[in-house]
Scaffold this active site. Structure first.
Site, PDB file in Angstrom:
ATOM      1  N   LYS A 485       0.844  -1.206   0.000  1.00  0.00           N
ATOM      2  CA  LYS A 485       0.000   0.000   0.000  1.00  0.00           C
ATOM      3  C   LYS A 485       0.874   1.249   0.000  1.00  0.00           C
ATOM      4  CE  LYS A 485      -0.122  -0.411   4.980  1.00  0.00           C
ATOM      5  NZ  LYS A 485      -0.670  -1.263   6.019  1.00  0.00           N
ATOM      6  N   TYR A 711      15.968  32.070   4.812  1.00  0.00           N
ATOM      7  CA  TYR A 711      14.760  32.850   5.093  1.00  0.00           C
ATOM      8  C   TYR A 711      14.688  33.261   6.559  1.00  0.00           C
ATOM      9  CZ  TYR A 711      12.741  31.417   0.610  1.00  0.00           C
ATOM     10  OH  TYR A 711      12.483  31.222  -0.704  1.00  0.00           O
TER      11      TYR A 711
HETATM   12  C1  LIG Z   1       0.018  -2.099   6.676  1.00  0.00           C
HETATM   13  C2  LIG Z   1      -0.583  -3.331   7.164  1.00  0.00           C
HETATM   14  C3  LIG Z   1       0.203  -4.436   7.524  1.00  0.00           C
HETATM   15  C4  LIG Z   1       1.701  -4.415   7.524  1.00  0.00           C
HETATM   16  O1  LIG Z   1       2.151  -3.834   8.721  1.00  0.00           O
HETATM   17  P1  LIG Z   1       3.717  -3.717   9.054  1.00  0.00           P
HETATM   18  O2  LIG Z   1       3.738  -3.210  10.429  1.00  0.00           O
HETATM   19  O3  LIG Z   1       4.273  -2.753   8.089  1.00  0.00           O
HETATM   20  O4  LIG Z   1       4.265  -5.070   8.901  1.00  0.00           O
HETATM   21  C5  LIG Z   1      -0.437  -5.598   7.870  1.00  0.00           C
HETATM   22  N1  LIG Z   1      -1.784  -5.674   7.914  1.00  0.00           N
HETATM   23  C6  LIG Z   1      -2.576  -4.632   7.607  1.00  0.00           C
HETATM   24  C7  LIG Z   1      -4.053  -4.787   7.683  1.00  0.00           C
HETATM   25  C8  LIG Z   1      -2.008  -3.420   7.244  1.00  0.00           C
HETATM   26  O5  LIG Z   1      -2.787  -2.382   6.943  1.00  0.00           O
END
Ligand SMILES: *Cc1c(COP(=O)(O)O)cnc(C)c1O
Length: 816
Positions: A485, A711
């Site tokens: 994602k 700045y």
């Molecule tokens: C992002 C996500 C993960 C991965 O989590 P990490 O801490 O990066 O391993 C796993 N499950 C869901 C539902 C997530 O949204």
């Protein structure tokens, strides 16, 4: 090698059916790497992780006529020759063993914890013009890699240089069944593989078994244990030690920190070599090479010349976004037949470009008649369907007629750079493969998308390593979903997903439908779960065969409506999210009866049931986490008992995999762990950092007492100092929070404070009076400072840092 199927069967005591006269010149164990069926056999290797018989069908479809497997797979074609063996790995070992006996070849076997590949490559660079040499490709040294390397040797080779690696006890026995080198080289003893060994000594004993039949052993004598073991075990052999210690046979006599050339004592005198790179590992590797050359009676003057000409063994192949939507694969560090073969075969991993193009130069480092050499090269190249081929150099262009694709010839790179047609290539994959001398770097620079010096470098090898570290905690049958994602946590879109697709990931997870669509458009075919299907995205989800997470009745109803509208009746896969303690999204126990009823009525298929842990990375919240898992177990059991589907169950994210391994169920979801980050101190040292955000110094200017910076004049110098301006700012993802001494960047390994206010595209660093120059590299994170440290400056967590690196920062992907 070149054998008939009958000969292969006889050498290995295997059964054979079909045409016994089929000729086999190469064994292929990965069906994706079959580009030509001619004289190739497919071997269905069974390993702990994989069973090659799954791919027999594909191999046959690709035209392979000879299959080596543990049984005949009936469903397949008629005219196949089957060689049946109860153990395909053993088959490979026996075959390699017999093959080696059929050859009249001198052998060097290199083992040790580090340095095997470099010593092998360097020996090859030093010896290719002395005799005909065959070597292991890349670091092929495993139980499978070693026999495959040996099978590459042919009758006219005079010397074989092979690496031998082991990772577990008793493996060397098997390796030495295949191969017992005449010249043994032991490079280094370290703890790199020690997790399966009780101690160093056990590891050493195992490795030394390789040399049982060797005539000479050349070893690093600086390690006392190695020295005493070899001397006591093998006192009847010729032993040659090398190292920095004065007791060695071959050693550096000069003090290491002196400026001039080193004085090196060899078996028959002294030689002088000016080393530029003097770290210990490099010196040890160079001494190993010198020792072998010296033993082979190469003259002193030749040794000096050869060592001076050694090239760094850069074994990385980089892929870079080019202009006009091209993707450049740059593999121009060395050019020999093996590396050409490997580079060509990786082209297949990039499916989404309209055509594949090869830029290939004369080959220098191979001792062969050019006629024969370029026939072999053309045959190799012709196995791949390339759109165009650009040949560079006065030699290779003489053989342009041998190549099947549209071929263009140039004398040098500059001519190619100026060629109009070449400069109009778009949406193509361009492989650059050339000898050093041709300076393909210049071509690479021309082809690269805008020369923006700020890059986010993503090391795909490290991602794979980290996945494997996490996998090593799991049962072999547990599946893995990779969370890609948010542009794979900022590292890239299809580039990462496509890589994962080739490395045994079973599922992908994205946040939004659009992210999934992007992947599908780039030929990612793995199943993809979409976690936040938006109200208007259901049509898209169905069109692109994405699988929605269903976390509420509202979402379920919307999705069902979309299915009805499209007239879809097959059982569409969905993923049920259970609420167990995040208090964010998901179904609770009281919802389950109604949920099950709706799913049944509407003929949906439950592909998986999952939940998300709120605190798997926090040892203080163990009790809460276990309660979450307990609730998940109960509620998913409840569903399982009431459905015919066999949904996968999963609840662990990356920290969950290492901290709550016993709750892996059927699948786990890895995210940040792939990138090499964990808060678990026992795990951190096992992981490799997969990302580096870096840039260069644009300008250095002095700042005098009383003068101000940037700045609003937020920094005023009190002493004479120097300010380095670097071309990253808040538009690249560096928060303004880091202004005025709150944040630091790394230059030459040392941290320097950011001073003044961070600007949109630039920031300024106080470098004092240190010897730093314009153009020097600057590390924003990973290295020094680490990703964690940088996140601390930003008062946030690595997840936010990574996803904040703006899209305009060029991503560069590195892989072997
Ligand atoms: C992002 C996500 C993960 C991965 O989590 P990490 O801490 O990066 O391993 C796993 N499950 C869901 C539902 C997530 O949204």
């Amino acid at each position: 090698m070149k054998y008939t199927a009958q000969e292969l069967a006889s050498m290995t005591n295997s059964r054979i059916t079909g045409n016994k006269n089929e000729v086999v010149e190469q064994l292929i164990f990965d069906s994706r790497l079959i580009f030509s069926s001619k004289n190739n056999a497919f071997i269905a290797l069974k390993t702990q992780k994989n069973n090659g018989s799954k791919y027999i069908k594909e191999a046959i479809e690709k035209g392979i006529k000879v299959i080596i497997a543990d049984e005949i797979y009936e469903s397949s074609g008629q005219d196949i020759t089957w060689i049946i063996t109860s153990d395909t790995q053993n088959f490979l070992r026996q075959l390699a063993h017999h093959h080696l006996q059929n050859l009249n070849i001198k052998t060097i076997g290199i083992t040790g914890s580090n340095g095997k590949t470099i010593v092998k490559e360097w020996l090859y660079q030093c010896l290719w013009d002395e005799m005909r040499v065959v070597k292991s490709p890349k670091s092929y040294n495993s139980q499978i890699g070693l026999p495959l390397s040996i099978l590459q040797a042919n009758n006219d080779d005079e010397l074989g240089i092979f690496e031998v690696g082991i990772s577990k006890p008793h493996e060397m026995e098997k390796q030495s069944e295949v191969f017992s080198p005449q010249i043994g080289v032991f490079t280094h003893l370290g703890s790199a593989h020690s997790e399966y060994f009780e101690n160093e000594e056990q590891l050493l004993n195992e490795k030394l078994k390789l040399f049982e039949k060797s005539e000479v052993i050349i070893y690093n004598g600086d390690h006392p244990l190695v020295k005493s073991k070899i001397q006591s075990l093998y006192s009847n052999k010729t032993l040659i030690s090398y190292g920095l210690d004065t007791s060695n046979d071959i050693l550096i006599e000069s003090p290491i920190d002196q400026e001039e050339a080193f004085n090196i004592k060899v078996l028959d005198g002294h030689i002088q070599i000016p080393f530029t790179n003097r770290d210990q590992a490099t010196l040890h590797n160079a001494l190993a090479v010198i020792a072998v050359l010296n033993f082979l009676k190469i003259t002193h003057s030749k040794i000096v010349e050869k060592i001076n000409n050694l090239q760094a063994v850069e074994m990385r192949m980089e892929s870079i976004k080019g202009e006009r939507d091209n993707l450049i694969i740059n593999d121009s560090y060395n050019l020999d037949l093996d590396s050409l073969k490997i580079a060509l075969s990786t082209l297949n991993q990039y499916g989404n470009k309209s055509q594949k193009i090869l830029v290939l130069t004369d080959i220098h480092d191979v001792k062969d008649h050019s006629e024969h050499l370029y026939h072999t090269v053309a045959n190799l190249v012709n196995e791949h369907s390339l759109g165009k081929i650009y040949l560079i150099g006065t030699e290779i262009t003489k053989f342009a007629h041998l190549f099947n694709s549209k071929t263009y010839s140039f004398d040098n790179i500059q001519e190619l750079i100026e060629d109009q047609e070449f400069n109009s290539i778009e949406n193509s994959l361009i492989l650059l493969k050339g000898a050093r001398k041709f300076e393909l770097e210049n071509l690479k620079k021309e082809l690269e998308l805008q020369s923006h010096d700020t890059v986010l470098e993503v090391n795909l090898n490290a991602i794979l390593h980290n996945i494997n570290v996490h996998r090593s905690f799991l049962k072999p049958e547990t599946k893995m979903m990779a969370m890609v994602k948010a542009y794979s946590y900022g590292l890239g879109g299809y580039e990462i997903a496509e890589f994962l697709q080739h490395h045994n990931i079973n599922y992908l997870g994205v946040a939004y439908a659009d992210e999934g669509v992007d992947l599908r458009k780039n030929k990612v075919t793995l199943p993809i779960m979409v976690m936040n299907p938006e109200l208007n995205s259901y049509d898209t989800i169905i069109d692109y065969q994405l699988e929605p997470e269903i976390y509420s009745f509202k979402v379920l109803d919307l999705f069902l409506k979309a299915l009805r509208k499209k007239g879809i009746h097959e059982r569409y896969p969905i993923h049920i999210k259970l609420e167990t303690g995040m208090h964010r999204l998901g179904f609770r126990r009281e919802d389950l009866d109604e949920l099950l009823l709706k799913i049944k009525e509407n003929n949906l298929r439950i592909a998986s049931i999952f939940t998300h842990l709120s605190s798997a990375d926090d040892p203080e919240e163990r009790e809460y986490t276990l309660a979450q898992i307990d609730l998940y177990t109960n509620n998913s059991d409840y569903i399982l008992a009431r459905t015919e589907d066999k949904p996968l169950r999963h609840c662990l994210n990356s920290p969950g995999i290492t901290n709550y391994t016993e709750y892996q169920f059927d699948m786990v979801r890895i995210g940040i762990g792939m990138i090499g980050y964990t808060t678990n101190p026992a795990i951190q040292p096992l992981l490799q950092s997969a990302v580096c955000f870096k840039t260069v110094i644009t300008q250095i200017s002095p700042l005098h007492p009383g003068e101000s910076l940037g700045y609003n004049r937020r920094f005023k110098a009190t002493n004479d100092t120097n300010i380095a301006t670097i071309a990253v700012g808040y538009a690249d993802g560096i928060p303004r929070l880091l202004s005025n001494g709150k944040g630091f960047v790394g230059i030459k390994g040392k941290l320097y404070p950011i001073q003044g206010n961070v600007c949109m595209d630039m920031l300024m660093v106080d470098i004092g009076n240190d010897p730093i120059e314009e153009g020097d590299d600057v590390i924003i994170f990973n290295g020094n400072p680490s990703l964690e440290k940088f996140a601390e400056y930003c008062q946030t967590i690595p997840y936010e840092v990574l996803t904040s690196v703006s899209r305009r920062v060029k991503r560069i992907y590195i892989k072997d």
